[in-house]
Scaffold this motif. Sequence first.
Motif, mmCIF file in Angstrom:
data_model
loop_
_atom_site.group_PDB
_atom_site.id
_atom_site.type_symbol
_atom_site.label_atom_id
_atom_site.label_comp_id
_atom_site.label_asym_id
_atom_site.label_seq_id
_atom_site.Cartn_x
_atom_site.Cartn_y
_atom_site.Cartn_z
ATOM 1 N N TYR A 1 0.851 -1.252 0.065
ATOM 2 C CA TYR A 1 0.138 0.238 0.068
ATOM 3 C C TYR A 1 1.200 1.129 -0.324
ATOM 4 C CZ TYR A 1 -3.027 -3.374 2.204
ATOM 5 O OH TYR A 1 -4.293 -4.959 2.949
ATOM 6 N N ALA A 2 0.109 2.476 -0.219
ATOM 7 C CA ALA A 2 1.029 3.879 -0.518
ATOM 8 C C ALA A 2 0.501 4.209 1.523
ATOM 9 C CB ALA A 2 0.297 4.802 -1.262
ATOM 10 N N GLY A 3 0.857 3.531 2.422
ATOM 11 C CA GLY A 3 0.081 2.870 3.932
ATOM 12 C C GLY A 3 -1.094 2.983 3.419
ATOM 13 N N ASP B 1 2.478 11.257 -1.186
ATOM 14 C CA ASP B 1 3.347 11.870 -1.870
ATOM 15 C C ASP B 1 5.318 11.606 -2.356
ATOM 16 O OD1 ASP B 1 4.290 11.308 0.675
ATOM 17 O OD2 ASP B 1 5.586 13.478 1.033
ATOM 18 N N LEU B 2 5.516 10.638 -1.785
ATOM 19 C CA LEU B 2 6.894 9.864 -1.963
ATOM 20 C C LEU B 2 6.795 8.731 -2.973
ATOM 21 C CD1 LEU B 2 9.178 8.985 -0.877
ATOM 22 C CD2 LEU B 2 8.135 6.978 0.375
ATOM 23 N N LEU B 3 5.415 8.288 -3.087
ATOM 24 C CA LEU B 3 5.967 7.283 -5.054
ATOM 25 C C LEU B 3 6.266 8.296 -6.131
ATOM 26 C CD1 LEU B 3 2.800 5.436 -4.413
ATOM 27 C CD2 LEU B 3 4.496 5.058 -2.995
ATOM 28 N N SER C 1 -6.901 -2.756 -8.175
ATOM 29 C CA SER C 1 -7.345 -1.149 -7.555
ATOM 30 C C SER C 1 -5.940 -0.489 -6.848
ATOM 31 C CB SER C 1 -8.214 -0.542 -7.493
ATOM 32 O OG SER C 1 -8.468 -1.666 -6.437
ATOM 33 N N VAL C 2 -5.628 -0.906 -6.708
ATOM 34 C CA VAL C 2 -4.178 -0.345 -5.300
ATOM 35 C C VAL C 2 -2.924 -0.610 -5.843
ATOM 36 C CG1 VAL C 2 -3.108 -0.973 -3.075
ATOM 37 C CG2 VAL C 2 -5.326 -0.408 -3.067
ATOM 38 N N ALA C 3 -2.742 -1.272 -6.596
ATOM 39 C CA ALA C 3 -1.321 -2.468 -7.263
ATOM 40 C C ALA C 3 -1.368 -1.136 -8.313
ATOM 41 C CB ALA C 3 -1.609 -4.244 -7.621
ATOM 42 N N ARG C 4 -2.510 -1.696 -9.828
ATOM 43 C CA ARG C 4 -2.320 -0.464 -10.657
ATOM 44 C C ARG C 4 -2.711 1.274 -10.326
ATOM 45 N NH1 ARG C 4 -6.986 -3.877 -11.521
ATOM 46 N NH2 ARG C 4 -7.935 -2.159 -11.099
ATOM 47 N N GLU C 5 -2.535 1.835 -9.171
ATOM 48 C CA GLU C 5 -2.357 3.091 -8.522
ATOM 49 C C GLU C 5 -1.129 2.591 -8.013
ATOM 50 O OE1 GLU C 5 -3.251 6.513 -8.504
ATOM 51 O OE2 GLU C 5 -3.972 5.407 -9.196
ATOM 52 N N MET C 6 -0.678 2.291 -7.005
ATOM 53 C CA MET C 6 0.931 2.233 -6.956
ATOM 54 C C MET C 6 1.793 2.106 -8.123
ATOM 55 S SD MET C 6 1.515 1.790 -3.398
ATOM 56 C CE MET C 6 3.144 1.130 -2.865
ATOM 57 N N HIS C 7 1.927 1.615 -9.421
ATOM 58 C CA HIS C 7 2.420 1.645 -10.465
ATOM 59 C C HIS C 7 2.472 2.463 -11.206
ATOM 60 C CE1 HIS C 7 4.047 -0.631 -13.619
ATOM 61 N NE2 HIS C 7 3.224 -1.048 -15.165
ATOM 62 N N ARG C 8 1.170 3.357 -11.414
ATOM 63 C CA ARG C 8 0.900 4.166 -11.987
ATOM 64 C C ARG C 8 1.949 5.797 -11.205
ATOM 65 N NH1 ARG C 8 -2.222 9.614 -12.348
ATOM 66 N NH2 ARG C 8 -2.938 8.202 -9.912
ATOM 67 N N GLN C 9 1.756 5.923 -9.322
ATOM 68 C CA GLN C 9 2.227 6.783 -9.277
ATOM 69 C C GLN C 9 3.903 6.540 -9.602
ATOM 70 O OE1 GLN C 9 1.359 9.104 -8.155
ATOM 71 N NE2 GLN C 9 -0.887 8.858 -8.333
#
Length: 265
Positions: A119-121, A196-198, A219-227
Amino acid sequence: MDTVEVAGLRIRYRRSGVGPPLVLLHGAYEDSRIWRRQFDALSDAFTVLAWDAPGCGGSDDPPPGFTARDLGEALAGFLREAVPGKPHLLGFSMGSGIALELYRAHRSVPASLLLVSAYAGWAGSLPPEEVERRYAQVLAELERPPEQFIPEWLPTLFTDRAAPAVVQETSAIMADFHPSGMRALLNASAHADYRDLLPTIVVPTLLLYGAEDVRAPQSVAREMHRQIPGSKLVIIPDAGHMAALEAPEAFNAEVRRFLHGVTEG
């Protein structure tokens, strides 16, 4: 197991193999024993190290008021004391947050990041009401015997096709948690937000998720990847949150492939 002292805390850890250092950071209610399949498979090519985070396994419980930043500094101290060279950091779930906390303050330390079921936290990846639900759930669990609530966790960690022996082993490890240590870790990390860190991450980054993870869904995985710029996202089929245990051959192959690409590149 070996021991180092970091900021007055005894930190226990396991170590095996010879090669570039790969440091494994376990998740909540766990300790370094959870990585047995990774030690067996990867120590032929890497120096594999796995700590018991503060408050877990054989390590000391952290003091009251321990913060997410303190967790990151504990990891930084552990790396200085126990790890030769520039490490690859592999964090699972809560462990991925500790890896990100380390990166926030010590960006030159890791050679790469491998973030598993990450997670991004909680606060950075989940709706506020879900963050509070999880926080309250764990707080309540810490007042109960493990045999009353660990069985409730297992269906959220594995698919219903997971090998019973693997689920049983995980349950036994989780049942050994330290109530005071887990409370300190929960209070330190439950409301962390790394959004903010990603976008600032510049080291090679692998994101690994089980296709059927209900805790850190795609959905969490794809957002982490995008960021995270230039990150590589791998979805492991037929696996849940604990893909490293449920699909170890596929998981270890992806870790090996990524690390060989990084080290040879």
